[in-house]
Design a protein around this motif. Sequence first.
Motif, PDB file in Angstrom:
ATOM      1  N   ILE A 134       0.839  -1.200   0.000  1.00 22.04           N
ATOM      2  CA  ILE A 134       0.000   0.000   0.000  1.00 22.04           C
ATOM      3  C   ILE A 134       0.871   1.246   0.000  1.00 22.04           C
ATOM      4  O   ILE A 134       0.644   2.187  -0.772  1.00 22.04           O
ATOM      5  CB  ILE A 134      -0.947  -0.003   1.217  1.00 22.04           C
ATOM      6  CG1 ILE A 134      -2.002  -1.105   1.066  1.00 22.04           C
ATOM      7  CG2 ILE A 134      -1.623   1.356   1.386  1.00 22.04           C
ATOM      8  CD1 ILE A 134      -2.837  -1.331   2.304  1.00 22.04           C
ATOM      9  N   MET A 135       1.903   1.277   0.842  1.00 22.73           N
ATOM     10  CA  MET A 135       2.765   2.452   0.925  1.00 22.73           C
ATOM     11  C   MET A 135       3.575   2.644  -0.358  1.00 22.73           C
ATOM     12  O   MET A 135       3.782   3.777  -0.804  1.00 22.73           O
ATOM     13  CB  MET A 135       3.679   2.337   2.147  1.00 22.73           C
ATOM     14  CG  MET A 135       2.921   2.335   3.464  1.00 22.73           C
ATOM     15  SD  MET A 135       3.983   2.204   4.932  1.00 22.73           S
ATOM     16  CE  MET A 135       4.670   3.854   4.994  1.00 22.73           C
ATOM     17  N   LEU A 136       4.015   1.558  -0.971  1.00 29.84           N
ATOM     18  CA  LEU A 136       4.750   1.658  -2.231  1.00 29.84           C
ATOM     19  C   LEU A 136       3.847   2.167  -3.349  1.00 29.84           C
ATOM     20  O   LEU A 136       4.283   2.924  -4.220  1.00 29.84           O
ATOM     21  CB  LEU A 136       5.356   0.306  -2.600  1.00 29.84           C
ATOM     22  CG  LEU A 136       6.543  -0.129  -1.735  1.00 29.84           C
ATOM     23  CD1 LEU A 136       6.884  -1.589  -2.000  1.00 29.84           C
ATOM     24  CD2 LEU A 136       7.758   0.759  -2.003  1.00 29.84           C
ATOM     25  N   THR A 137       2.587   1.751  -3.329  1.00 25.19           N
ATOM     26  CA  THR A 137       1.639   2.252  -4.325  1.00 25.19           C
ATOM     27  C   THR A 137       1.378   3.737  -4.118  1.00 25.19           C
ATOM     28  O   THR A 137       1.273   4.507  -5.089  1.00 25.19           O
ATOM     29  CB  THR A 137       0.316   1.464  -4.256  1.00 25.19           C
ATOM     30  OG1 THR A 137       0.583   0.088  -4.529  1.00 25.19           O
ATOM     31  CG2 THR A 137      -0.686   1.988  -5.275  1.00 25.19           C
ATOM     32  N   GLU A 138       1.278   4.173  -2.863  1.00 26.99           N
ATOM     33  CA  GLU A 138       1.126   5.595  -2.579  1.00 26.99           C
ATOM     34  C   GLU A 138       2.304   6.383  -3.147  1.00 26.99           C
ATOM     35  O   GLU A 138       2.116   7.473  -3.724  1.00 26.99           O
ATOM     36  CB  GLU A 138       1.023   5.829  -1.075  1.00 26.99           C
ATOM     37  CG  GLU A 138      -0.285   5.335  -0.459  1.00 26.99           C
ATOM     38  CD  GLU A 138      -0.316   5.499   1.052  1.00 26.99           C
ATOM     39  OE1 GLU A 138       0.758   5.728   1.646  1.00 26.99           O
ATOM     40  OE2 GLU A 138      -1.412   5.401   1.641  1.00 26.99           O
ATOM     41  N   ALA A 139       3.513   5.846  -3.010  1.00 24.42           N
ATOM     42  CA  ALA A 139       4.695   6.513  -3.553  1.00 24.42           C
ATOM     43  C   ALA A 139       4.650   6.545  -5.079  1.00 24.42           C
ATOM     44  O   ALA A 139       5.055   7.531  -5.704  1.00 24.42           O
ATOM     45  CB  ALA A 139       5.959   5.801  -3.071  1.00 24.42           C
ATOM     46  N   SER A 140       4.157   5.476  -5.684  1.00 21.67           N
ATOM     47  CA  SER A 140       4.035   5.424  -7.138  1.00 21.67           C
ATOM     48  C   SER A 140       3.070   6.490  -7.646  1.00 21.67           C
ATOM     49  O   SER A 140       3.337   7.168  -8.649  1.00 21.67           O
ATOM     50  CB  SER A 140       3.551   4.028  -7.555  1.00 21.67           C
ATOM     51  OG  SER A 140       3.373   3.942  -8.960  1.00 21.67           O
ATOM     52  N   ILE A 141       1.944   6.659  -6.952  1.00 25.69           N
ATOM     53  CA  ILE A 141       0.965   7.677  -7.343  1.00 25.69           C
ATOM     54  C   ILE A 141       1.558   9.076  -7.176  1.00 25.69           C
ATOM     55  O   ILE A 141       1.323   9.969  -8.007  1.00 25.69           O
ATOM     56  CB  ILE A 141      -0.321   7.510  -6.517  1.00 25.69           C
ATOM     57  CG1 ILE A 141      -1.006   6.189  -6.881  1.00 25.69           C
ATOM     58  CG2 ILE A 141      -1.272   8.684  -6.736  1.00 25.69           C
ATOM     59  CD1 ILE A 141      -2.194   5.833  -6.000  1.00 25.69           C
ATOM     60  N   LEU A 142       2.349   9.275  -6.128  1.00 23.48           N
ATOM     61  CA  LEU A 142       2.998  10.572  -5.928  1.00 23.48           C
ATOM     62  C   LEU A 142       4.002  10.863  -7.040  1.00 23.48           C
ATOM     63  O   LEU A 142       4.091  11.994  -7.524  1.00 23.48           O
ATOM     64  CB  LEU A 142       3.686  10.610  -4.563  1.00 23.48           C
ATOM     65  CG  LEU A 142       4.377  11.919  -4.190  1.00 23.48           C
ATOM     66  CD1 LEU A 142       3.405  13.093  -4.235  1.00 23.48           C
ATOM     67  CD2 LEU A 142       5.020  11.817  -2.822  1.00 23.48           C
ATOM     68  N   ARG A 143       4.741   9.846  -7.484  1.00 25.51           N
ATOM     69  CA  ARG A 143       5.684  10.051  -8.596  1.00 25.51           C
ATOM     70  C   ARG A 143       4.940  10.478  -9.857  1.00 25.51           C
ATOM     71  O   ARG A 143       5.402  11.342 -10.611  1.00 25.51           O
ATOM     72  CB  ARG A 143       6.495   8.776  -8.851  1.00 25.51           C
ATOM     73  CG  ARG A 143       7.551   8.490  -7.807  1.00 25.51           C
ATOM     74  CD  ARG A 143       8.500   7.401  -8.267  1.00 25.51           C
ATOM     75  NE  ARG A 143       7.850   6.096  -8.380  1.00 25.51           N
ATOM     76  CZ  ARG A 143       7.750   5.225  -7.385  1.00 25.51           C
ATOM     77  NH1 ARG A 143       8.221   5.530  -6.185  1.00 25.51           N
ATOM     78  NH2 ARG A 143       7.170   4.054  -7.570  1.00 25.51           N
ATOM     79  N   GLU A 144       3.786   9.864 -10.095  1.00 27.17           N
ATOM     80  CA  GLU A 144       3.004  10.230 -11.276  1.00 27.17           C
ATOM     81  C   GLU A 144       2.491  11.662 -11.163  1.00 27.17           C
ATOM     82  O   GLU A 144       2.424  12.388 -12.162  1.00 27.17           O
ATOM     83  CB  GLU A 144       1.834   9.259 -11.458  1.00 27.17           C
ATOM     84  CG  GLU A 144       1.096   9.397 -12.766  1.00 27.17           C
ATOM     85  CD  GLU A 144       1.900   8.937 -13.976  1.00 27.17           C
ATOM     86  OE1 GLU A 144       1.549   9.339 -15.106  1.00 27.17           O
ATOM     87  OE2 GLU A 144       2.859   8.161 -13.793  1.00 27.17           O
ATOM     88  N   LEU A 145       2.143  12.072  -9.941  1.00 32.85           N
ATOM     89  CA  LEU A 145       1.710  13.455  -9.734  1.00 32.85           C
ATOM     90  C   LEU A 145       2.832  14.431 -10.070  1.00 32.85           C
ATOM     91  O   LEU A 145       2.593  15.473 -10.695  1.00 32.85           O
ATOM     92  CB  LEU A 145       1.258  13.649  -8.282  1.00 32.85           C
ATOM     93  CG  LEU A 145       0.900  15.083  -7.873  1.00 32.85           C
ATOM     94  CD1 LEU A 145      -0.322  15.580  -8.640  1.00 32.85           C
ATOM     95  CD2 LEU A 145       0.657  15.177  -6.374  1.00 32.85           C
ATOM     96  N   ILE A 146       4.050  14.101  -9.671  1.00 32.76           N
ATOM     97  CA  ILE A 146       5.196  14.966  -9.974  1.00 32.76           C
ATOM     98  C   ILE A 146       5.370  15.101 -11.487  1.00 32.76           C
ATOM     99  O   ILE A 146       5.586  16.197 -12.021  1.00 32.76           O
ATOM    100  CB  ILE A 146       6.475  14.413  -9.320  1.00 32.76           C
ATOM    101  CG1 ILE A 146       6.365  14.503  -7.792  1.00 32.76           C
ATOM    102  CG2 ILE A 146       7.714  15.187  -9.806  1.00 32.76           C
ATOM    103  CD1 ILE A 146       7.464  13.767  -7.059  1.00 32.76           C
ATOM    104  N   LEU A 147       5.264  13.986 -12.194  1.00 32.22           N
ATOM    105  CA  LEU A 147       5.351  14.018 -13.649  1.00 32.22           C
ATOM    106  C   LEU A 147       4.202  14.836 -14.237  1.00 32.22           C
ATOM    107  O   LEU A 147       4.399  15.635 -15.165  1.00 32.22           O
ATOM    108  CB  LEU A 147       5.325  12.594 -14.208  1.00 32.22           C
ATOM    109  CG  LEU A 147       5.286  12.460 -15.743  1.00 32.22           C
ATOM    110  CD1 LEU A 147       6.545  13.033 -16.362  1.00 32.22           C
ATOM    111  CD2 LEU A 147       5.102  11.005 -16.144  1.00 32.22           C
ATOM    112  N   ASN A 148       3.020  14.654 -13.701  1.00 28.16           N
ATOM    113  CA  ASN A 148       1.843  15.348 -14.218  1.00 28.16           C
ATOM    114  C   ASN A 148       2.003  16.860 -14.105  1.00 28.16           C
ATOM    115  O   ASN A 148       1.760  17.597 -15.065  1.00 28.16           O
ATOM    116  CB  ASN A 148       0.602  14.886 -13.446  1.00 28.16           C
ATOM    117  CG  ASN A 148      -0.687  15.096 -14.216  1.00 28.16           C
ATOM    118  OD1 ASN A 148      -0.711  15.091 -15.437  1.00 28.16           O
ATOM    119  ND2 ASN A 148      -1.775  15.271 -13.501  1.00 28.16           N
ATOM    120  N   ILE A 149       2.430  17.313 -12.925  1.00 35.65           N
ATOM    121  CA  ILE A 149       2.583  18.756 -12.705  1.00 35.65           C
ATOM    122  C   ILE A 149       3.791  19.307 -13.453  1.00 35.65           C
ATOM    123  O   ILE A 149       3.752  20.405 -14.006  1.00 35.65           O
ATOM    124  CB  ILE A 149       2.699  19.056 -11.197  1.00 35.65           C
ATOM    125  CG1 ILE A 149       1.369  18.743 -10.497  1.00 35.65           C
ATOM    126  CG2 ILE A 149       3.098  20.503 -10.948  1.00 35.65           C
ATOM    127  CD1 ILE A 149       1.406  18.905  -8.998  1.00 35.65           C
TER     128      ILE A 149
END
Length: 243
Positions: A134-149
């Motif tokens: 779960i925590m690794l998936t949260e980090a993955s979603i955060l990485r995608e947010l960084i790319l998105n912004i």
Amino acid sequence: MPRPDENPLARMVEKLGERARIPDKAIEAILQMPYVEKQLHPGSFLVREGAFADKCGVLVSGLIVYQKTNRDGDRQILSIKIPGDMLGLQSLYLDMPDYDIQTLTRCKVVIVPSDLLKAISEEFVVVRHAISKIMLTEASILRELILNIGRRDARARLAHFLCEFAVRIGGTDKINNRSFELPLTQEQLGDALGLTAVHINRTLQLLTRDSLIARDGKNIRFVDWDRLQDISDFSTRYLHLAK
């Protein structure tokens, strides 16, 4: 012991069970943890940055955000939690959060002591593995947010956000022409995407004009799901959806 369907902690068992097969003894231990149910109004803080944190939990209803604020009071939303998501898992290992957890809408949460969940995870390695995933998936979603912004224009950025939100709340089946409620204000969308509320408004109008979405108040309907994914470079891969 309450039946699982009568115990609010069954939501936590369900979330962990999406990531690993939780044995009956571990389920029993989780369901027997002491808990507190809270009804929170919009704008309530569950965790404050820099304050001691020794509790975690699960979101039963509503939307909650993880966020950081700069010295000028400008907010960056880092993550949006939906019903069923676990909250405050960092407190299992770190007692000083570097972010706020705040409600966006009226919410119901179930809170448990972090040390008890950590003890269960140490006794049952499969629970620890589930929490780690779960925590690794949260980090993955955060990485995608960084790319998105950082690397997508406003149109692709907002389209990507809408795609992710729809998949997370409703899965991937029959998305085209499906409606869902987006209970975020344009200002909150701007805080999540690094855009002004005015820019969000113009971009929503653009997506509507291009026949990618249709809007009715807070309801969003995908008119052309395939094209929306294409212009936003959206893939579910980074979400690591439970199978």
